[in-house]
Design a protein around this motif. Structure first.
Motif, PDB file in Angstrom:
ATOM      1  N   GLY A   7      24.726  15.392 -12.128  1.00 13.17           N
ATOM      2  CA  GLY A   7      26.129  15.206 -12.463  1.00 13.17           C
ATOM      3  C   GLY A   7      26.525  15.784 -13.806  1.00 13.17           C
ATOM      4  O   GLY A   7      27.594  15.486 -14.312  1.00 13.17           O
ATOM      5  N   LYS A  97      27.281  19.354 -11.650  1.00 11.78           N
ATOM      6  CA  LYS A  97      28.527  19.115 -10.913  1.00 11.78           C
ATOM      7  C   LYS A  97      29.508  20.265 -11.099  1.00 11.78           C
ATOM      8  O   LYS A  97      30.449  20.422 -10.341  1.00 11.78           O
ATOM      9  CB  LYS A  97      29.170  17.809 -11.349  1.00 11.78           C
ATOM     10  CG  LYS A  97      29.640  17.822 -12.792  1.00 11.78           C
ATOM     11  CD  LYS A  97      30.296  16.532 -13.219  1.00 11.78           C
ATOM     12  CE  LYS A  97      30.725  16.678 -14.663  1.00 11.78           C
ATOM     13  NZ  LYS A  97      31.206  15.486 -15.264  1.00 11.78           N
ATOM     14  N   GLU A  98      29.294  21.067 -12.153  1.00  9.06           N
ATOM     15  CA  GLU A  98      30.105  22.266 -12.362  1.00  9.06           C
ATOM     16  C   GLU A  98      29.333  23.232 -13.258  1.00  9.06           C
ATOM     17  O   GLU A  98      28.408  22.831 -13.974  1.00  9.06           O
ATOM     18  CB  GLU A  98      31.482  21.958 -12.956  1.00  9.06           C
ATOM     19  CG  GLU A  98      31.484  21.560 -14.397  1.00  9.06           C
ATOM     20  CD  GLU A  98      32.885  21.319 -14.963  1.00  9.06           C
ATOM     21  OE1 GLU A  98      33.889  21.772 -14.380  1.00  9.06           O
ATOM     22  OE2 GLU A  98      32.968  20.674 -16.001  1.00  9.06           O
ATOM     23  N   VAL A 124      29.092  24.715  -6.682  1.00 16.82           N
ATOM     24  CA  VAL A 124      29.940  23.795  -7.454  1.00 16.82           C
ATOM     25  C   VAL A 124      31.078  24.594  -8.073  1.00 16.82           C
ATOM     26  O   VAL A 124      31.010  25.821  -8.139  1.00 16.82           O
ATOM     27  CB  VAL A 124      29.114  23.078  -8.557  1.00 16.82           C
ATOM     28  CG1 VAL A 124      28.037  22.195  -7.942  1.00 16.82           C
ATOM     29  CG2 VAL A 124      28.508  24.077  -9.528  1.00 16.82           C
TER      30      VAL A 124
END
Length: 166
Positions: A7, A97-98, A124
């Motif tokens: 995350g 998550k990115e 992502v």
């Protein structure tokens, strides 16, 4: 330190020194970030004929990576010595998550970001953060207002690279 937690936001910059400084700034702002460096370009036109896959030699062999008969289409290969960098970045993006590409804001930096996208194939969201100085405030502003990859700059660098080869 242990491995990153799931995350997090993976941030890729060009130099290890920038990575360390930016990591400190981002940690002080909160959030979960892992900053790593690609150490400059990761792909380029082949430098030697042996870098061109056998099945592509007829198309890309004459001009070492440029197909002059089909719109000067380039063939990119992972640069020698960058395989481990790409492998490390792929491993780090697995739990993120990115992805934020924070390479330099010039045509070379934009091209490096584009090549990273091509190699990493992230699943992502991807953002582009740019800054002109490495200060806490500049980094904060860049991460608060990311932008998309500027394909005009990517194409400008690609054209320049092809012309250099010809």
């Amino acid at each position: 330190a242990g491995g990153p937690k799931d995350g997090y936001t993976l941030v890729v910059v060009e130099s290890p020194a920038k990575a360390r400084t930016i990591q400190k700034f981002l940690e002080s702002m909160g959030g979960s970030f892992v900053v790593d460096s690609c150490m400059g370009h990761v792909r380029d036109l082949p430098r030697k004929a042996r870098e061109i896959p056998a099945e592509l030699k007829a198309r890309f062999g004459k001009l070492l990576g440029v197909d002059a008969d089909n719109g000067f289409k380039p063939l990119y290969v992972t640069m020698e010595g960058k395989e481990e960098v790409v492998k490390r970045l792929k491993a780090k993006q697995k739990g993120c998550k990115e992805l934020i590409l924070a390479t330099d804001e010039d045509r070379e930096g934009e091209a490096i970001s584009w090549h990273l996208l091509e190699l990493l194939q992230p699943k992502v969201p991807v953002k582009r953060a740019v800054f002109h100085e490495i200060t806490k405030e500049a980094i904060k502003r860049a991460f608060e207002s990311p932008r998309a990859l500027d394909l005009n700059l990517v194409h400008a660098q690609e054209t320049r690279r092809i012309l250099d080869r010809l």
